[in-house]
Enzyme design. Structure first.
Site, mmCIF file in Angstrom:
data_model
loop_
_atom_site.group_PDB
_atom_site.id
_atom_site.type_symbol
_atom_site.label_atom_id
_atom_site.label_comp_id
_atom_site.label_asym_id
_atom_site.label_seq_id
_atom_site.Cartn_x
_atom_site.Cartn_y
_atom_site.Cartn_z
ATOM 1 N N LYS A 182 19.793 -17.344 18.393
ATOM 2 C CA LYS A 182 20.396 -17.922 19.591
ATOM 3 C C LYS A 182 21.890 -18.206 19.441
ATOM 4 O O LYS A 182 22.576 -18.404 20.436
ATOM 5 C CB LYS A 182 19.651 -19.201 19.980
ATOM 6 C CG LYS A 182 18.192 -18.956 20.343
ATOM 7 C CD LYS A 182 18.043 -18.099 21.585
ATOM 8 C CE LYS A 182 16.592 -18.022 22.041
ATOM 9 N NZ LYS A 182 16.431 -17.323 23.312
HETATM 10 C C1 LIG Z 1 11.957 -19.315 17.437
HETATM 11 C C2 LIG Z 1 12.177 -18.339 18.532
HETATM 12 N N1 LIG Z 1 11.666 -17.114 18.406
HETATM 13 C C3 LIG Z 1 11.796 -16.201 19.373
HETATM 14 C C4 LIG Z 1 12.435 -16.494 20.561
HETATM 15 C C5 LIG Z 1 12.471 -15.452 21.634
HETATM 16 O O1 LIG Z 1 13.777 -15.047 21.953
HETATM 17 P P1 LIG Z 1 14.170 -14.679 23.434
HETATM 18 O O2 LIG Z 1 14.318 -15.961 24.207
HETATM 19 O O3 LIG Z 1 15.473 -13.973 23.283
HETATM 20 O O4 LIG Z 1 13.100 -13.830 24.034
HETATM 21 C C6 LIG Z 1 12.979 -17.768 20.734
HETATM 22 C C7 LIG Z 1 13.589 -18.152 22.005
HETATM 23 O O5 LIG Z 1 13.317 -19.182 22.581
HETATM 24 C C8 LIG Z 1 12.866 -18.715 19.692
HETATM 25 O O6 LIG Z 1 13.369 -19.951 19.814
#
Ligand SMILES: Cc1ncc(COP(=O)(O)O)c(C=O)c1O
Length: 339
Positions: A43
């Site tokens: 992120k």
């Molecule tokens: C720990 C974790 N894994 C995977 C994701 C998935 O990413 P995306 O929001 O880009 O689909 C997130 C997003 O909230 C996350 O916090």
């Protein structure tokens, strides 16, 4: 190497081969370890990109406030960017957030607004609606809106995707990642598919999320929504950043299987990755019969396991969920410690 601030260290994360934990799988399997970002998750990439785009468009001005609804990781990354750039950071989170993540957000100077988990997304108490409202109430606020902000996917199109292509020297044939906002997987996949349209893209979904059914039927089914434990996998809304055309299919994994896999990754590969990383490995397990020795699979390990030490990596928590078969040994049961 010397950097002028922490934001310059975002991205260029390593791709690491998995060995023992995938030794029964007929493919070469790599993990894209996003925990190497300074905020310990993928992120960071979107937080920096979305804020800098808002600055360029004049939507965010000096002294302004950044607002978003976040399960924790995006909030941490936004708070980090805000600390460097001097913005106030206000985050709405659901009560599902782990104590660790909550404390981490506060440590970075974010103001956190706790919202109930079990309300509908359009309920004014939901963390989405609260963020939207706060961004209207606070003068000079910018609502990041990671679920619907196209710069989320764009950040991964511009960085994660090209990195995976270069690191595999164009040999990647499958990419597997959890979908929540969809930005990480779909943004990366869009770049990779432009290089090789045959790359298979698998999105990991949770039981309790609407995404898989929506992909297969076009129906948003409220009955699919119920509480679950995995964080950062699945959704109770349909985010614009989930580009359904980019995804070959969704695979649902259980809370228990994902937790056990996260623990296995730590103990066999020495990689302390997060809960959703366990979910991607579980997904690989469920599709392994489709792979051949020629395949090169990239799993996106989205965050660091240190964010889950009071959950997945805590035996008592695992036991309380009914995720561990065996009793946790007490001191006196351990070999050589008898009383
Ligand atoms: C720990 C974790 N894994 C995977 C994701 C998935 O990413 P995306 O929001 O880009 O689909 C997130 C997003 O909230 C996350 O916090």
């Amino acid at each position: 190497m010397v950097f002028s601030n922490i934001l310059e260290t975002i991205g260029k994360t390593p791709l690491v081969r998995l060995n023992k934990v995938v030794s029964h799988i007929p493919a070469t399997v790599y993990a894209k370890i996003e925990a190497f970002n300074p905020g310990l998750s993928a992120k960071d990439r979107i937080a920096l990109h979305m804020i800098e785009r808002a600055e360029r468009l004049g939507k965010l001005k000096p002294g302004g406030t950044v607002v978003d609804a976040t399960s924790g990781n995006t909030g941490f990354s936004l708070a980090m960017v805000c600390a460097i750039k001097g913005y106030r950071c206000v985050l709405t989170v659901t009560s599902k957030i782990s104590e660790d993540k909550l404390n981490n957000l506060r440590a970075m100077g974010a103001e956190v607004v706790l919202c109930p988990q079990d309300v509908k997304p359009d309920d004014p108490r939901s963390y989405y609606r609260r963020a939207e409202q706060l961004s209207k109430d606070i003068p000079g606020a910018y609502y990041v809106n990671q679920n619907f902000n196209p710069e989320n996917g764009e950040a991964h199109y511009l960085s994660t995707g090209p990195e995976i292509w270069e690191q595999t020297q164009g040999r990647v044939t499958w990419i597997i990642g959890s979908a929540s906002t969809g930005g990480t997987l779909c943004g990366s996949a869009r770049y990779l598919r432009e290089q090789n349209p045959d790359i298979r893209v698998v999105a990991v979904d949770a039981y309790g999320s609407v995404l898989k059914k929506y992909h297969e039927t076009g129906v948003y089914d409220e009955q699919e929504v119920y509480p679950y434990r995995i964080e950062g996998t699945g959704k109770n809304i349909i985010p614009a950043n989930v580009d359904f055309e980019m995804i070959n299919r969704f695979v649902k994994v259980t809370d228990q299987d994902s937790a056990i896999k996260a623990r296995a990754i730590a103990r066999t590969e020495g990689i302390l990755a997060g809960y959703s990383s366990g979910a991607t490995l579980q997904c690989l397990e469920q599709i392994k019969h489709e792979l051949t020795e020629q395949d090169v699979v990239v799993l996106i390990f989205a965050d660091h396991g240190c964010k889950y030490v009071s959950k997945v990596f805590n035996d008592e928590w695992m036991q309380a969920q009914g995720f561990l078969d065996t009793e946790v040994p007490v001191m006196a049961d351990l070999p050589g410690v008898g009383v």
